[in-house]
Design a protein around this motif. Structure first.
Motif, PDB file in Angstrom:
ATOM      1  N   SER A 161       0.906  -1.172  -0.162  1.00 34.52           N
ATOM      2  CA  SER A 161       0.102   0.021   0.047  1.00 34.52           C
ATOM      3  C   SER A 161       0.759   1.264  -0.005  1.00 34.52           C
ATOM      4  O   SER A 161       0.512   2.363  -0.630  1.00 34.52           O
ATOM      5  N   ALA A 162       1.938   1.287   0.743  1.00 35.99           N
ATOM      6  CA  ALA A 162       2.873   2.357   0.794  1.00 35.99           C
ATOM      7  C   ALA A 162       3.614   2.647  -0.723  1.00 35.99           C
ATOM      8  O   ALA A 162       3.662   3.682  -1.061  1.00 35.99           O
ATOM      9  N   ASN A 163       3.900   1.454  -1.361  1.00 29.80           N
ATOM     10  CA  ASN A 163       4.697   1.610  -2.390  1.00 29.80           C
ATOM     11  C   ASN A 163       3.431   2.427  -3.760  1.00 29.80           C
ATOM     12  O   ASN A 163       3.923   3.326  -4.319  1.00 29.80           O
ATOM     13  N   GLU A 164       2.356   1.967  -3.604  1.00 24.99           N
ATOM     14  CA  GLU A 164       1.312   2.491  -4.397  1.00 24.99           C
ATOM     15  C   GLU A 164       1.013   4.089  -3.988  1.00 24.99           C
ATOM     16  O   GLU A 164       0.850   4.771  -5.035  1.00 24.99           O
ATOM     17  N   ILE A 165       0.954   4.271  -2.585  1.00 27.40           N
ATOM     18  CA  ILE A 165       0.796   5.659  -2.267  1.00 27.40           C
ATOM     19  C   ILE A 165       1.976   6.628  -2.750  1.00 27.40           C
ATOM     20  O   ILE A 165       1.896   7.742  -3.130  1.00 27.40           O
ATOM     21  N   ALA A 166       3.052   5.955  -2.744  1.00 26.55           N
ATOM     22  CA  ALA A 166       4.409   6.727  -2.981  1.00 26.55           C
ATOM     23  C   ALA A 166       4.289   6.929  -4.511  1.00 26.55           C
ATOM     24  O   ALA A 166       4.768   7.936  -5.032  1.00 26.55           O
ATOM     25  N   ALA A 167       4.038   5.986  -5.377  1.00 29.20           N
ATOM     26  CA  ALA A 167       3.928   6.263  -6.761  1.00 29.20           C
ATOM     27  C   ALA A 167       3.039   7.104  -7.295  1.00 29.20           C
ATOM     28  O   ALA A 167       3.044   8.061  -8.124  1.00 29.20           O
ATOM     29  N   ASN A 168       1.693   7.161  -6.620  1.00 31.77           N
ATOM     30  CA  ASN A 168       0.787   8.057  -6.931  1.00 31.77           C
ATOM     31  C   ASN A 168       1.304   9.665  -6.624  1.00 31.77           C
ATOM     32  O   ASN A 168       1.050  10.580  -7.276  1.00 31.77           O
ATOM     33  N   THR A 169       1.945   9.654  -5.517  1.00 30.32           N
ATOM     34  CA  THR A 169       2.486  10.934  -4.966  1.00 30.32           C
ATOM     35  C   THR A 169       3.422  11.537  -5.890  1.00 30.32           C
ATOM     36  O   THR A 169       3.551  12.525  -6.192  1.00 30.32           O
ATOM     37  N   THR A 170       4.408  10.455  -6.609  1.00 27.63           N
ATOM     38  CA  THR A 170       5.537  11.063  -7.443  1.00 27.63           C
ATOM     39  C   THR A 170       4.724  11.665  -8.650  1.00 27.63           C
ATOM     40  O   THR A 170       5.100  12.420  -9.307  1.00 27.63           O
ATOM     41  N   LEU A 171       3.652  10.843  -9.206  1.00 26.19           N
ATOM     42  CA  LEU A 171       3.189  11.164 -10.428  1.00 26.19           C
ATOM     43  C   LEU A 171       2.477  12.455 -10.396  1.00 26.19           C
ATOM     44  O   LEU A 171       2.346  12.989 -11.132  1.00 26.19           O
ATOM     45  N   ARG A 172       1.788  12.634  -9.125  1.00 28.59           N
ATOM     46  CA  ARG A 172       0.871  13.957  -8.809  1.00 28.59           C
ATOM     47  C   ARG A 172       1.843  14.894  -8.721  1.00 28.59           C
ATOM     48  O   ARG A 172       1.540  16.189  -9.364  1.00 28.59           O
TER      49      ARG A 172
END
Length: 245
Positions: A161-172
Motif C-alpha cells: 500500500s505504501a508503494n502505491e501511495i508513493a507512486a501516486n504521490t510522485t506522479l502527482r
C-alpha cells in the motif's frame, strides 16, 4: 663419558623477549586506539538522511495515551482518546517515507560503490551509506512489527500500500510541475510569436519599399542629356529609309 648440559645465557635472551613484548604491546595499543578513533569518527559522521518526521509523529501519537495513563485517570477521562484510524494512517505515512528512502538507497548504492573503487570518494562517505542502509533495514523491520501489532497480518501488505501511495504521490508531483511550467511556457511562446510577427511585418514593409523604388526607377528616363531620344530618332530614320528603299 657424560654429556655436558649447555649453559643458557638468559641475559642475552632477555633483550629479544623484551623486544617482542614491547612490539606486541605497541601493536595492541595502536589497534585499540585506532578502532576507538574510527568508531568515534563514524559516530560523528553526518547522517545520510534528514530527520524522520513521519516516524516522530507516529511515535508521539502512539505514546500519548501511555503518558495519560501515567499522569492519572482523571486526565485520561478529560482528554479524548486517539482513534486507531489516525494511528494507522500515521504508520502508513511512515511506511511511505521509508519507501522513498529505500528507492534513494538502491539508486545511490551502485554509484557509491563505483566511485569508491575508483578512489573518487573517501571511506567516510561509504561508512555513512552503510550506516544509513543498516538503519533503514531496522526501520523497515520495526514498521512491520508495529503494523502486525495494530492489525493482524497487516505487516505483510503495508509496504504494498505504501508503494502505491508513493507512486501516486510522485506522479502527482510531476503533473503539478508540468502545470506550473505551462503558464511560463505559454507566456514565452506568446512573446516569441509576437517577435516573429514583428520581424515578418518588417520584412513585408521592406519588400514594399523596394518594390516602390523599382517601379519609380522603371518610369524614369534610362539616361541623361537626351540620348534615348536620339536613339529612338535614329531607329525611326532607319525604318523610314527602309520603307523608301
Amino acid at each position: 663419558m657424560g654429556f655436558s648440559i649447555p649453559q643458557i645465557d638468559w641475559l642475552s635472551l632477555a633483550l629479544p623477549v623484551a623486544y617482542l613484548f614491547v612490539l606486541g604491546g605497541s601493536l595492541y595499543t595502536f589497534s585499540t586506539i585506532y578502532r576507538k578513533r574510527k568508531a568515534a569518527q563514524s559516530a560523528n559522521l553526518a547522517p545520510w538522511f534528514g530527520p524522520h518526521l513521519q516516524r516522530d509523529i507516529y511515535l508521539s501519537l502512539l505514546h500519548l495515551d501511555q503518558r495519560d495513563d501515567e499522569q492519572g485517570k482523571e486526565k485520561k477521562e478529560a482528554s479524548p482518546r486517539i482513534p486507531d484510524s489516525v494511528i494507522r494512517a500515521a504508520l502508513l505515512r511512515r511506511a511511505v517515507e521509508d519507501i522513498h528512502r529505500l528507492v534513494q538507497i538502491r539508486t545511490a548504492k551502485q554509484a557509491c560503490s563505483a566511485l569508491l573503487q575508483k578512489g573518487s570518494v573517501g571511506d567516510d562517505l561509504w561508512q555513512r551509506f552503510q550506516r544509513a542502509e543498516k538503519e533503514l533495514e531496522d526501520e523497515l523491520r520495526d514498521v512491520v512489527m508495529e503494523a502486525n501489532a495494530l492489525a493482524p497480518n497487516w505487516g505483510q501488505i503495508i509496504f504494498q500500500s505504501a508503494n502505491e501511495i508513493a507512486a501516486n504521490t510522485t506522479l502527482r508531483e510531476k503533473l503539478d510541475n508540468i502545470q506550473e511550467q505551462t503558464e511560463a511556457e505559454k507566456a514565452w511562446w506568446e512573446k516569441r510569436r509576437a517577435a516573429i510577427q514583428a520581424d515578418f511585418m518588417r520584412e513585408l514593409d521592406e519588400g514594399d519599399s523596394k518594390d516602390g523604388k523599382s517601379v519609380s526607377a522603371s518610369t524614369a528616363p534610362s539616361s541623361v542629356d537626351g540620348e534615348p531620344d536620339a536613339v529612338v530618332v535614329g531607329a525611326a530614320g532607319k525604318k523610314k529609309k527602309g520603307k523608301k528603299n
